[in-house]
Structures are given as C-alpha cells and as structure tokens.
Design a protein around this motif. Structure first.
Motif, PDB file in Angstrom:
ATOM      1  N   ASN A   1      24.386  27.771  43.875  1.00 13.69           N
ATOM      2  CA  ASN A   1      23.910  28.618  44.974  1.00 13.69           C
ATOM      3  C   ASN A   1      22.383  28.625  44.997  1.00 13.69           C
ATOM      4  OD1 ASN A   1      23.046  31.198  46.319  1.00 13.69           O
ATOM      5  ND2 ASN A   1      25.266  31.381  46.587  1.00 13.69           N
ATOM      6  N   ARG A   2      21.814  28.595  46.201  1.00 14.69           N
ATOM      7  CA  ARG A   2      20.338  28.504  46.299  1.00 14.69           C
ATOM      8  C   ARG A   2      19.657  29.746  45.743  1.00 14.69           C
ATOM      9  NH1 ARG A   2      19.607  30.391  52.474  1.00 14.69           N
ATOM     10  NH2 ARG A   2      21.716  31.200  52.646  1.00 14.69           N
ATOM     11  N   TYR A   3      20.401  30.847  45.551  1.00  9.84           N
ATOM     12  CA  TYR A   3      19.775  32.060  45.010  1.00  9.84           C
ATOM     13  C   TYR A   3      20.069  32.269  43.517  1.00  9.84           C
ATOM     14  CZ  TYR A   3      18.740  33.213  49.830  1.00  9.84           C
ATOM     15  OH  TYR A   3      18.256  33.176  51.113  1.00  9.84           O
ATOM     16  N   HIS A   4      20.650  31.278  42.868  1.00 12.30           N
ATOM     17  CA  HIS A   4      20.958  31.401  41.439  1.00 12.30           C
ATOM     18  C   HIS A   4      19.658  31.572  40.635  1.00 12.30           C
ATOM     19  CE1 HIS A   4      22.610  30.529  37.487  1.00 12.30           C
ATOM     20  NE2 HIS A   4      21.714  29.575  37.341  1.00 12.30           N
ATOM     21  N   ALA A   5      19.640  32.574  39.772  1.00  8.66           N
ATOM     22  CA  ALA A   5      18.447  32.798  38.942  1.00  8.66           C
ATOM     23  C   ALA A   5      18.612  32.006  37.653  1.00  8.66           C
ATOM     24  CB  ALA A   5      18.299  34.283  38.640  1.00  8.66           C
ATOM     25  N   LYS A   6      17.894  30.866  37.566  1.00  8.34           N
ATOM     26  CA  LYS A   6      18.159  29.993  36.418  1.00  8.34           C
ATOM     27  C   LYS A   6      17.277  30.323  35.224  1.00  8.34           C
ATOM     28  CE  LYS A   6      15.234  26.087  37.864  1.00  8.34           C
ATOM     29  NZ  LYS A   6      14.554  26.752  39.010  1.00  8.34           N
ATOM     30  N   ASP A   7      16.306  31.232  35.412  1.00  3.09           N
ATOM     31  CA  ASP A   7      15.359  31.480  34.322  1.00  3.09           C
ATOM     32  C   ASP A   7      15.737  32.650  33.420  1.00  3.09           C
ATOM     33  OD1 ASP A   7      13.849  29.309  35.036  1.00  3.09           O
ATOM     34  OD2 ASP A   7      12.701  30.458  36.515  1.00  3.09           O
ATOM     35  N   ILE A   8      16.868  33.298  33.682  1.00  2.00           N
ATOM     36  CA  ILE A   8      17.285  34.370  32.767  1.00  2.00           C
ATOM     37  C   ILE A   8      17.722  33.703  31.461  1.00  2.00           C
ATOM     38  CG2 ILE A   8      18.819  36.331  32.452  1.00  2.00           C
ATOM     39  CD1 ILE A   8      19.276  36.365  35.449  1.00  2.00           C
ATOM     40  N   PRO A   9      17.129  34.137  30.297  1.00  2.00           N
ATOM     41  CA  PRO A   9      17.506  33.489  29.030  1.00  2.00           C
ATOM     42  C   PRO A   9      19.018  33.588  28.807  1.00  2.00           C
ATOM     43  CG  PRO A   9      15.677  35.009  28.715  1.00  2.00           C
ATOM     44  CD  PRO A   9      16.162  35.211  30.106  1.00  2.00           C
ATOM     45  N   GLN A  10      19.634  32.483  28.377  1.00  2.00           N
ATOM     46  CA  GLN A  10      21.070  32.447  28.155  1.00  2.00           C
ATOM     47  C   GLN A  10      21.459  33.400  27.022  1.00  2.00           C
ATOM     48  OE1 GLN A  10      23.659  30.648  29.730  1.00  2.00           O
ATOM     49  NE2 GLN A  10      24.893  31.974  28.416  1.00  2.00           N
ATOM     50  N   ARG A  11      22.433  34.252  27.291  1.00  2.00           N
ATOM     51  CA  ARG A  11      22.933  35.139  26.226  1.00  2.00           C
ATOM     52  C   ARG A  11      23.820  34.310  25.316  1.00  2.00           C
ATOM     53  NH1 ARG A  11      24.468  40.141  28.807  1.00  2.00           N
ATOM     54  NH2 ARG A  11      22.375  40.844  28.295  1.00  2.00           N
ATOM     55  N   PRO A  12      23.465  34.254  24.014  1.00  2.00           N
ATOM     56  CA  PRO A  12      24.205  33.360  23.114  1.00  2.00           C
ATOM     57  C   PRO A  12      25.449  34.043  22.531  1.00  2.00           C
ATOM     58  CG  PRO A  12      22.390  34.354  21.939  1.00  2.00           C
ATOM     59  CD  PRO A  12      22.400  34.973  23.320  1.00  2.00           C
ATOM     60  N   PHE A  13      26.252  33.239  21.801  1.00  2.00           N
ATOM     61  CA  PHE A  13      27.319  33.788  20.968  1.00  2.00           C
ATOM     62  C   PHE A  13      26.667  34.137  19.642  1.00  2.00           C
ATOM     63  CE2 PHE A  13      30.616  32.614  17.700  1.00  2.00           C
ATOM     64  CZ  PHE A  13      31.372  33.761  17.839  1.00  2.00           C
ATOM     65  N   ASP A  14      26.541  35.430  19.326  1.00  2.00           N
ATOM     66  CA  ASP A  14      25.757  35.846  18.162  1.00  2.00           C
ATOM     67  C   ASP A  14      26.463  36.980  17.431  1.00  2.00           C
ATOM     68  OD1 ASP A  14      23.885  36.606  16.322  1.00  2.00           O
ATOM     69  OD2 ASP A  14      22.180  36.470  17.704  1.00  2.00           O
ATOM     70  N   PRO A  15      27.384  36.641  16.528  1.00  2.00           N
ATOM     71  CA  PRO A  15      28.169  37.670  15.839  1.00  2.00           C
ATOM     72  C   PRO A  15      27.286  38.639  15.040  1.00  2.00           C
ATOM     73  CG  PRO A  15      29.087  35.484  15.433  1.00  2.00           C
ATOM     74  CD  PRO A  15      27.773  35.292  16.113  1.00  2.00           C
ATOM     75  N   GLU A  16      26.189  38.133  14.466  1.00  2.00           N
ATOM     76  CA  GLU A  16      25.326  38.992  13.653  1.00  2.00           C
ATOM     77  C   GLU A  16      24.726  40.110  14.500  1.00  2.00           C
ATOM     78  OE1 GLU A  16      24.659  39.496  10.449  1.00  2.00           O
ATOM     79  OE2 GLU A  16      26.419  38.174  10.354  1.00  2.00           O
ATOM     80  N   LYS A  17      24.165  39.705  15.655  1.00  2.41           N
ATOM     81  CA  LYS A  17      23.557  40.666  16.563  1.00  2.41           C
ATOM     82  C   LYS A  17      24.634  41.592  17.125  1.00  2.41           C
ATOM     83  CE  LYS A  17      19.914  40.238  19.960  1.00  2.41           C
ATOM     84  NZ  LYS A  17      19.432  39.310  20.993  1.00  2.41           N
ATOM     85  N   ALA A  18      25.800  41.028  17.396  1.00  4.69           N
ATOM     86  CA  ALA A  18      26.911  41.832  17.908  1.00  4.69           C
ATOM     87  C   ALA A  18      27.286  42.895  16.895  1.00  4.69           C
ATOM     88  CB  ALA A  18      28.107  40.931  18.208  1.00  4.69           C
ATOM     89  N   LYS A  19      27.284  42.491  15.609  1.00  2.00           N
ATOM     90  CA  LYS A  19      27.650  43.428  14.548  1.00  2.00           C
ATOM     91  C   LYS A  19      26.657  44.588  14.505  1.00  2.00           C
ATOM     92  CE  LYS A  19      29.080  43.445   9.738  1.00  2.00           C
ATOM     93  NZ  LYS A  19      29.245  42.670   8.514  1.00  2.00           N
ATOM     94  N   PHE A  20      25.369  44.230  14.672  1.00  3.76           N
ATOM     95  CA  PHE A  20      24.324  45.258  14.674  1.00  3.76           C
ATOM     96  C   PHE A  20      24.588  46.290  15.769  1.00  3.76           C
ATOM     97  CE2 PHE A  20      20.359  46.569  16.781  1.00  3.76           C
ATOM     98  CZ  PHE A  20      19.777  47.328  15.773  1.00  3.76           C
ATOM     99  N   HIS A  21      24.880  45.803  16.975  1.00  3.22           N
ATOM    100  CA  HIS A  21      25.091  46.717  18.106  1.00  3.22           C
ATOM    101  C   HIS A  21      26.393  47.488  17.967  1.00  3.22           C
ATOM    102  CE1 HIS A  21      21.594  45.670  20.492  1.00  3.22           C
ATOM    103  NE2 HIS A  21      21.822  44.384  20.231  1.00  3.22           N
ATOM    104  N   MET A  22      27.436  46.810  17.476  1.00  2.64           N
ATOM    105  CA  MET A  22      28.723  47.476  17.295  1.00  2.64           C
ATOM    106  C   MET A  22      28.580  48.593  16.261  1.00  2.64           C
ATOM    107  SD  MET A  22      31.071  46.508  19.233  1.00  2.64           S
ATOM    108  CE  MET A  22      31.841  45.234  20.192  1.00  2.64           C
ATOM    109  N   ASN A  23      27.797  48.316  15.241  1.00  4.31           N
ATOM    110  CA  ASN A  23      27.550  49.300  14.194  1.00  4.31           C
ATOM    111  C   ASN A  23      26.848  50.527  14.780  1.00  4.31           C
ATOM    112  OD1 ASN A  23      27.721  50.230  11.645  1.00  4.31           O
ATOM    113  ND2 ASN A  23      25.840  49.229  10.910  1.00  4.31           N
ATOM    114  N   LYS A  24      25.838  50.238  15.610  1.00  2.00           N
ATOM    115  CA  LYS A  24      25.079  51.306  16.254  1.00  2.00           C
ATOM    116  C   LYS A  24      25.991  52.143  17.147  1.00  2.00           C
ATOM    117  CE  LYS A  24      20.709  51.452  18.539  1.00  2.00           C
ATOM    118  NZ  LYS A  24      19.896  50.631  19.432  1.00  2.00           N
TER     119      LYS A  24
END
Lengths: 541, 318
Positions: A353-376
């Motif tokens: 799509n011509r309005y696709h925002a391609k510069d948003i950083p890709q959200r990765p698969f990151d279990p460590e970071k997920a664990k941090f947030h889940m813990n919080k």
C-alpha cells in the motif's frame, strides 16, 4: 551442439525455471533475479543470458481466441450480477467481466481513471466527475451521466440491499451536471473518495436496470448465460471501449468449487485452466508439475492476536507488549503459511500500500524482553486463556507457537479451540485474549475507520486514542499526498505502539493455473488479479 | 379381496397427505427458528440495524409469522412455491433445473445399484454359508463402512488426476454423446453405488434367507421344483416387502442426501441447493426443498408398501 540454438533456460530444473519465470512475470528487477539465481547456485556471469531468455519468454505478444474454464471458491444461489449486492469473490470475478467502474485501483491501490475521464474536487467535498464519451453498453445504449447517477444513487435505498451502503452514505447529493458530467457532494471532506468509487460495489449499470441477471454493462465480456449457484458463460465484447489490451479469450466459463481438494483436482485433471484460492499444501503439489503454476498475491489480509484493553489481563500495557514480543513472526511465516506470507509489524497497512509506514523498527521475537514485561505485569506463573478457531486462518497453529514461547518464560497459556460456526458473533472481540482475521480494505481510511477509530463497531481490542481519531478526520480531508502520508505514518506508529492487537504476518493469496494461461500478474486489490483476471488473460495454445 | 387392497391403498394415500401437512407446519416453524435472517445474511458486514429493517420491509419479512404461514400454505396448495428472497427468481424455477439433474443422477445410480444389489443379495441367499456368501457379505460391509468422501476423493485422484480417463467434475453441459455421458457419470455413480448397494443387498439376503428356510419352500423342494423356480416364484414374492422398503429408503437418500457427492464432483443437484438455501436463510427455497424431499420419501415408501401388498400372494389371491 549441431547448429541448434542453445536455450539457457534448459539448464534449470523445471521448478527452478518456473520460479524464475514467476519472478520475471511478477516484475522482479534484474537484481532480484540474480539473487534468486545465486540462491540456486548459478553465478552472475551465466545469469545474464538466463535473464535474457526468461524475459523474452515472458514478453510474448498476447494471442486472441480460445475458451477457458475457471473455478472460483464459493458459489450459491445467492450468486449475483447486481454490483451493489456482490458478496463473494465469485460475484467480484463475474461483475468485473461485465461492468466497469468509474475508477480502477492499480497494484498499489492508487485510483486510475476508467469510465471517468477525470475527477476533481472542491476541498475534497464537492466532486466533479467528467465521463468518457463514446462508450456503449452491451445492449448498444450509450453510457451517460444518468447511468452513473442511477448506479450510485441506488446504494442509498435500503430496499436495494447494498453491501456498500455504509460507504455510500457519505454521498449527500448526486446530480447530473451535463450529459457526461456528474457532481457528487459529500457529507464531509474525503480525499479518498476516488478510491471508494474504485471498489467493486460501485460498478456502473445502465439507468433503470431492474433485472441484473443479464449482466448488461460496459465491460470486456458479455453475459451469455448465468445461473446462480451453477455457472456463467461470458463471451468477448468485440465492441470494448478500452484499446490496446484485452479481452483476449473468446469465452470464459466460470463456476465455483467450494472444496479446495476438488478445485485442485479439477485443475490437475485439466478440467479447468485457473482456480482461485489454493492452500500452501496443494501449492506444493501443483509446483511439482511443469504444466501448472502458482500465482502468489501479496495482500493486506491478516490474522491478529486480539487483547481486549478494557479487561484483565489486557488492561496492563506490559502484558500486551510482552505478548507481542512472544510472537515468533518468522516461524509463523515459515511453518504456518509455508512462506506464503510477509512478516508484519503490528500495524495493519500492508507493504504494497502506498501509505505503508516502512520505517517503524520491526518488533522482534524477544523472549527475554517479553519476560521482563510479563514480570512487571505480574503474569509470570499465571495462566492465560487464549481462544483460537479455524475461522481465523492459522490461529490454531499460531496459538500453539505462542503457547510454547510463553511456556519457556514461565507463562502458562491455556488454549481453547472453538468451532468456526458462530465464531465471529460469539467469541471475536468478546473474549479477553483471542484471534481475529481482517480482510484487506481498499484504503487506509476505510481500514482505520472500521477497525481502529475509538467509536468503530469493530475496534477489536477496544483501543481508544483521541489523537488518532483527530488525525483520521484530518487525513481524510487532506488533499496533499505527502502530508497525508505523514499523517497515516503517525497513525500506524500509534497502532504499533499502543493498540491491543498483534499482527504477525500478512497472508498471501494463492491462485493456481495452467502454464498455458498467460497474462496473469498479482494485483494488490486481491486474488485473481483483483478478481479482474478476465480482461487480461490469454491462452498460449 | 380387491376392496381390501383398494381400501389399504386409499388409507395409505390419506395418511401421506396428513403427514405432508404436518411436515409443512414443522418445516415452517423450524426454518423460522434459524438464527439470523436473510436481510442480515445479504447485508453481511454492512448490516446496520436501519439497513436491515429497510430490507426486511422490502422483502415482506415484517409481517407476523402466522400470516406468513397461512399465505405460504395457501400458495403452496396452488403449486406456487413463491420467490427466492435472495435472488428474486421463482423457487420453482430454481428447483426445476436442479431437480432434473438430481433425478438423472439418482436414476442412473438406481439402474446400476438396484440390479447389482438384488443379484448379490439373491445369489448369496441361495448359496448362503458358502465362501461366495462370506466374501459378498464382508465386502459389502467394507464398502458401506468407508465414508463416501474418501471413496469419491480417491476415485478422483486415481481416475481423473492420474489416469485422466474421466473428468474430475461431473458437468452435464459438456456431455456430447453416450461415451461422454458414461465418462461424466462414472465416478459419482460408482461412489453412490458403493453407499447404497450394501444395505439393499444385505436386506435382500436376510429377507430371502428367512423365507427359504420356511416349511412351504421345503415342501416345494420336496415336490421337485427347480432351484430357480423356488427362489424366484415361491420365495421372492414373500420377501418383497422388506426388500422394496430397503430400495425405497436408498432411493430417497439418492435424491436429497448426496450433498458430499454433489460437492466433490461439483454436480448441480438439489441437495446443494437446499444447503445454499439454509446458509443464506432463503426460507422459501428451504421450505420448498424440504417439502419436496418429504413428498418424494412418502411416494417411495408408499410405492414400496403397495408393491409389498400386491406381491403378497396371500393378499393377492385372498
């Protein structure tokens, strides 16, 4: 080598050749093709002559003639040739044979003029549409402003039963201001109005039509036979107004085969030359044969993880972010969709799509970071029920992958698979954590208005954002393309950051066809060339 | 004695009419209990309450159910099944073309399956206990136990996709001569024969075995009647009742219950039409189909009863 000309393509295996031809057909650049050849072990030096050969093979001149049989994937007595009532791909395919719209949407969903010659607006509110002259309907009647007024106006009458009534409601006044000019006044500014008119329901039929089953329009084919739930036969319109292209084949018989197995069998047995919607498993079977080919259409279709923000556990922002980080997008793409998908980034506007925002950083698969947030969020050690169903394509498999990833960081996900029947009314948007599936929409405005505005009936996660709502209205009225793009980018960032939905991939559509059927190229508007294959295909007998 | 038979036939006929009326009421009530209505189905994602209300009025769905029932029944008695709510065409026309297709498929299948089943049933009854009997018994059970979608899919894969002897789709529009007709009908008829032959064959065998072990057959044998004469002349007429019922049951299945075969071979028959009607909540169509299936069932069962009555020597000769 006794004087025979050497065909570089013969060095490749059939599948490789097919993949190469596919790439060239779908408009791959020279660099893309070289990368592809590198991947199958052919160096750049020799690659050059290969590309030459492939491109020549592709650049054949279309031939006229022949009859083809095409199977869509749904059919019932509700099949219709009434543009306003079209519901399924079968209807879209047929109506695209018999009618034209004022506007066509191209591969990037940008409007291009069709029966309209030009569309100009005053502040995106009062639209003046100049119509093409010298166009005739199949019955010989000349195409005029009255036909446009009739075709647009009827959407507003409840008795018509128009599927596009909500979209049409923005038209406050539709008047003929000349024999070939129509002025439409909207209830408010909408710079995307041409896109709206480019959607399937706004095709043009002659004024006063009451019996739509004859399929009288201005389109590339004339309707010879139509029986709802059985089949339609279309014959080439020799008097077609568009020059320099199709229609090519003499006759198209179109019918639906709802069962995917039966559809693929019919293609493999040679009963049909083109079938819509095959699954990745059958795609492998089809690719194994050199007389058949697959057309992959990248699309905006997505199955998303929906976390209601108005109830626990989704009312905790850390939980929502943690879940998004637990989605292994690459594995979903590979294992659930056999690579017939594109990795997405929790925002709903697809890359084509011509309005696709391609510069948003890709959200990765990151279990460590997920664990941090889940813990919080205090979710470690707790049990989260998640509802899946085959109704939401791939959600059952996506749920299993999520469960495994969550288990590794100490969160227990309890999967509950429910039946497809009644899923959308009983579970979708009602359970705290579940899955949805959203079909592509023609414009960013329509998609955002339907699924992300605070007051939208289908705001899946119950996400409310005042700034987003203001931007939505502002972008709709904005006629400057660059400014609009910036606004839509900001809105995509907001959805990516704070909404309660996680979009792991955009799912491609797959169609399959006989290698003899040429002229097919994927279109952003949907499978089967945005359902308008009829005008473009030709038979290389 | 003729009077007895006449009376039996008349009472059968009246009973059938009463059953039809009861079914008509039940069908109307039940179809109206389906969740959602045609206005909602037609509008789909555009179904705002206002749009639905407007379309309902346009389709005449805002009339109270009882009045709609009376109007529908009245029209039905004059042979008018009404208009489809979905596409506005007369229901009779929609059913007409499809019914012909279903009758052809059912007829061809019956032509193959009934003689086959009778032959298998009679021969295995005559040679009961033999190896032949056991092979026939085991294979009919095996064939009826395999789900029809498996038979159909396997047949398509083998004969259409790999061998390419027959088309994968059974479309009547492409028939051009007898050879084509055989090719088009081969797979669906084979699949359906698999489904219906077992029950008929086993019922024939059971009924005949029963009669063959009776004392009057013993008597006929002692009097020196040939095996052929004993089976066909003395035993079979007394076994016709259950056999005719089994055949009637199978045939009524062939008319309305072949949705899987219609789906796999993309055959435009009437079972698929009714399923379409249910999914789009096209009540006039569903009701007409239901009435048609019920009427066909009653006709077949009544015919079976009549056949049993007429064939029964005790009733026939009084």
């Amino acid at each position: 080598m006794t004087g025979q000309s050497f065909d570089p393509l013969s060095l490749l295996s059939l599948t490789e050749r097919q993949r190469l031809m596919q790439a060239v057909r779908t408009g791959a650049s020279r660099r893309d093709v070289l990368a592809l050849l590198g991947a199958i072990g052919i160096g750049a030096g020799f690659g050059g002559s290969l590309i030459g050969a492939a491109t020549t093979a592709h650049a054949q001149t279309p031939k006229k003639g022949g009859k083809i049989r095409v199977a869509g994937f749904g059919t019932s007595t509700a099949d219709t040739l009434d543009p306003a009532k079209q519901s399924y791909s079968t209807d879209y395919c047929r109506c695209s044979m018999f009618y034209n719209g004022l506007v066509d949407l191209d591969a990037t969903l940008t409007p291009q003029m069709s029966l309209a010659e030009s569309m100009t607006s005053d502040k995106a509110t009062v639209w003046t549409i100049k119509l093409r002259k010298g166009v005739q309907f199949h019955d010989g009647k000349e195409f005029k402003a009255e036909d446009v007024v009739f075709s647009l106006q009827r959407h507003l009458d409840p008795a018509t039963g128009s599927r596009a009534r909500a979209l049409a409601a923005q038209m406050k006044e539709i008047v003929a201001t000349g024999t070939h000019e129509v002025t439409v006044t909207l209830t408010g500014p909408n710079a995307d109005f041409p896109v709206v008119l480019g959607t399937h329901h706004f095709l043009i039929a002659p004024a006063g039509t009451t019996d739509f089953s004859k399929g009288i329009g201005t389109g590339p084919y004339k309707c010879k036979e139509f029986t709802p739930g059985v089949r339609s036969i279309a014959v080439r319109n020799e008097n077609y107004w568009k020059q320099g292209g199709g229609p090519y084949v003499d006759e198209i018989e179109f019918f639906g085969i709802p069962d995917v197995g039966a559809r693929v069998n019919a293609l493999m047995a040679g009963d049909v030359q083109l079938v819509g919607n095959v699954n990745p498993a059958s795609a492998r079977l089809i690719l194994a044969r050199n007389d058949l080919a697959i057309m992959e259409t990248k699309s905006g279709n997505y199955t998303d993880l929906v976390m209601r923000l108005d109830q626990p556990p989704g009312n905790n922002a850390d939980f929502v972010l943690g879940m998004k980080l637990l989605m292994n997008r690459n594995v979903i793409r590979r294992n659930v969709f056999q690579n017939y998908a594109e990795v997405a980034n929790d925002q709903p506007i697809p890359p084509m799509n011509r309005y696709h925002a391609k510069d948003i950083p890709q959200r990765p698969f990151d279990p460590e970071k997920a664990k941090f947030h889940m813990n919080k969020a205090g979710a470690i050690g707790s049990t989260i029920p998640v509802v899946t169903s085959v109704a939401a394509t791939g959600s059952v498999e996506m749920g299993l992958l999520l469960q495994q990833a969550a288990q590794a960081i100490g969160v227990k996900i309890e999967l509950r698979q429910v039946p497809a029947d009644g899923y959308w009314s009983n579970y979708w948007m009602k359970v705290p954590v579940g899955y949805g599936n959203i079909n592509p929409r023609p414009s960013a405005d329509v998609l955002f208005s339907l699924f992300f505005a605070s007051t939208a009936a289908w705001n899946e996660s119950g996400w409310k954002n005042e700034k987003f709502d203001q931007l939505l209205l502002a972008a709709r009225a904005e006629t400057d393309g660059a400014k609009r793009k910036q606004m839509y980018t900001d809105m995509q960032v907001m959805v990516h950051e704070s909404s309660g939905i996680g979009i792991p991939v955009f799912i491609s559509g797959l169609d399959a066809h006989s290698a003899k059927l040429k002229g097919l190229t994927p279109m952003g508007t949907g499978s089967l060339m945005g359902y308008a294959f009829a005008e473009h295909v030709w038979l290389d007998a | 004695m003729r009077a007895t038979i006449g009376w039996l036939l008349l009472s059968r006929f009246l009973l059938s009419l009463a059953t039809l009326l009861f079914v008509a009421t039940a069908v109307f009530v039940i179809t109206n209990l389906l969740p959602g209505d045609v206005a909602q189905e037609l509008l789909g994602q555009a179904a705002t309450p206002e749009a639905v209300a407007g379309l309902r009025t346009a389709l005449g769905l805002d009339v109270p159910p009882f009045q709609r029932y009376l109007a529908w029944l009245g029209k039905l008695l004059t042979g008018d099944a009404g208009l489809s709510l979905v596409n506005g065409q007369p229901v009779a026309a929609l059913i007409g073309s499809r019914l012909g297709n279903s009758l052809i498929l059912a007829g061809v299948t019956a032509l193959v399956a009934v003689p086959l089943a009778l032959t298998l049933g009679i021969t295995s009854a005559v040679w009961r206990g033999s190896l032949y009997d056991r092979v026939v018994g085991a294979s009919t059970v095996l064939v009826v136990s395999v789900p029809e979608f498996l038979v159909a899919s396997a047949a398509v894969l083998i004969f259409a996709v790999h061998l390419q002897w027959v088309p994968a789709l059974s479309q009547l529009g492409r028939i051009n001569g007898l050879f084509d007709a055989i090719r088009v009908f081969a797979l669906p008829v084979m699949t359906l024969t698999f489904v219906v032959v077992a029950q008929m064959a086993r019922m024939t065998r059971a009924a005949l075995v029963d009669v063959l072990s009776s004392s009057y057959v013993e008597m006929a044998r002692l009097k020196g009647a040939s095996q052929m004469r004993i089976v066909l002349w003395h035993a079979l007429p007394n076994a016709i009742g259950p056999i005719a019922n089994a055949i009637a049951f199978s045939l009524s299945f062939l008319l309305g219950g072949v949705i899987i075969v219609e789906t796999i071979f993309n055959y435009p028959g009437i079972a698929k039409l009714m399923v379409d009607g249910v999914s789009t909540r096209d009540l006039p169509l569903v009701q007409a189909c239901a009435m048609l299936f019920c009427a066909a069932y009653l006709v077949l069962v009544t015919a079976a009863d009549v056949a049993a009555i007429l064939a029964n020597p005790r009733l026939r000769q009084g």
